[in-house]
Motif scaffolding. Sequence first.
Motif, mmCIF file in Angstrom:
data_model
loop_
_atom_site.group_PDB
_atom_site.id
_atom_site.type_symbol
_atom_site.label_atom_id
_atom_site.label_comp_id
_atom_site.label_asym_id
_atom_site.label_seq_id
_atom_site.Cartn_x
_atom_site.Cartn_y
_atom_site.Cartn_z
ATOM 1 N N TYR A 188 0.795 -1.111 0.288
ATOM 2 C CA TYR A 188 0.051 0.251 -0.549
ATOM 3 C C TYR A 188 0.713 1.058 -0.113
ATOM 4 C CZ TYR A 188 -3.173 3.295 1.847
ATOM 5 O OH TYR A 188 -4.035 5.083 1.348
ATOM 6 N N ARG B 18 -4.363 1.136 -8.734
ATOM 7 C CA ARG B 18 -4.351 -0.614 -8.204
ATOM 8 C C ARG B 18 -3.492 -1.291 -9.548
ATOM 9 N NH1 ARG B 18 -7.639 -3.440 -5.626
ATOM 10 N NH2 ARG B 18 -10.022 -2.545 -5.355
ATOM 11 N N ILE C 276 -0.915 -1.023 -4.294
ATOM 12 C CA ILE C 276 -2.582 -0.325 -3.931
ATOM 13 C C ILE C 276 -1.729 0.938 -3.509
ATOM 14 C CG2 ILE C 276 -4.101 1.141 -3.001
ATOM 15 C CD1 ILE C 276 -5.044 -1.531 -4.632
#
Length: 380
Positions: free
Chosen positions: A172, A256, A262
């Motif tokens: 992330y 994405r 992410i």
Amino acid sequence: MSESILDAFKEDHSAEKIRDYSQKLKVGIIGTGWIAEAHVKAYKKCPDVEIVALADLIPGKAEAFCKRYDVGENIKFYPSHKELIDAGICDAVSVCTYNATHAQCAIYALEHNVSVLLEKPMCVTLDEAVAICKAEKASSAVLSIGFQPRFDENMKMLKKVVQSGALGKIYYIQTGGGRRRGIPTPFGTSFIEKETAGIGALGDIGCYSLDMVLNSIGYPKPLTVSGYTSDYFGKDPSYEHSDKFGVDDFAAGFIRLEGGIILDFRIAWAMNLDTPGDTIIMGTKGSVRVPSTECWNGSIGGPLVIYHEIAGEQTETIIPEKDMDEDCFDIKIRSFCDAVKEGGEAPVPCSQILYNQAIIDGIAKSAALGREIEINIPEI
Ligand SMILES: NC(=O)c1ccc[n+]([C@@H]2O[C@H](COP(=O)([O-])OP(=O)(O)OC[C@H]3O[C@@H](n4cnc5c(N)ncnc54)[C@H](O)[C@@H]3O)[C@@H](O)[C@H]2O)c1
């Protein structure tokens, strides 16, 4: 003869460049606005470079620029990029035009095998970026994109931290930033008009923060994006250029990336907030926080902090900021000249920045449609 054991600690300068200063690189500047001055100053520090030509669409602008910045003797002036390239006197050009003409200038130069240092953002749309990459592939010339933060030691350290594996698998990322009030109109309105800029904060400073994190993690392919753009500050009637404002002043995207990563992004030229957040890169073994800046066009906003676990303890490691002896803009110019002279790899290749532009393009398109979209990047 035995070497001293201390020799192992000496700095190794064997890879440093030995340049041939007798062979002068002939350079032209296309677009003599604000950023062209920085290009001229940096080229002038290279003894093996001669600026030979300037071009600008506005009559008399290149001549006035030449005088103001003492560009050099015997400079030739041209009314657009085409005449400058057609003159056949340049080995390389800096494309310092507003975003909307980046693609046409870069492609025309590459088609004539003239090397290009193309200012950021690469262009306005993904279609343009693909066309630029195709022109680069077909050309014998070098194309590098003007991301000077790539040469900042602290930015390089961020990449080293990620690439070392110390953070484990990255899953992330949050990045972006911007300023409370800072719509750029330094010498006119070319940054905020649709016809000249094409994109606003999203491309102008967004491209930098995207490059910082994408370069650190190795530029994985973007797959889908849900984007948002707004123009509340630029269009506010109390803003002096609201009648001309035709781009975004805030943009956000949820992207994405290949590899299950992410990317959460937001960028502002103006907002009622100090910062929309620091950059964070989260991994399975550790995470890094990069204090935000207003622009990301140079270095990071403070020391990198790594959050990790050592011997079962939750701990933080602070990486002190590194000072630079040389300006990263000067290194951007020098490294481009070296690549052209030596026929080497582009310091900032378009194959990477293609993905940066694909995200920018995806955010703009998704925002217009009001839904998530797939990012389809054709094979080059
Ligand atoms: N790397 C950085 O730190 C940095 C900083 C500022 C701006 N930039 C980038 O540099 C670019 C230029 O910004 P600026 O502020 O100098 O813009 P500007 O509007 O001040 O100057 C652009 C000039 O290009 C000329 N031009 C446009 N198309 C042309 C063409 N086809 N042939 C010849 N001349 C042409 C225009 O007439 C204008 O004078 C932008 O893409 C911007 O994002 C980069």
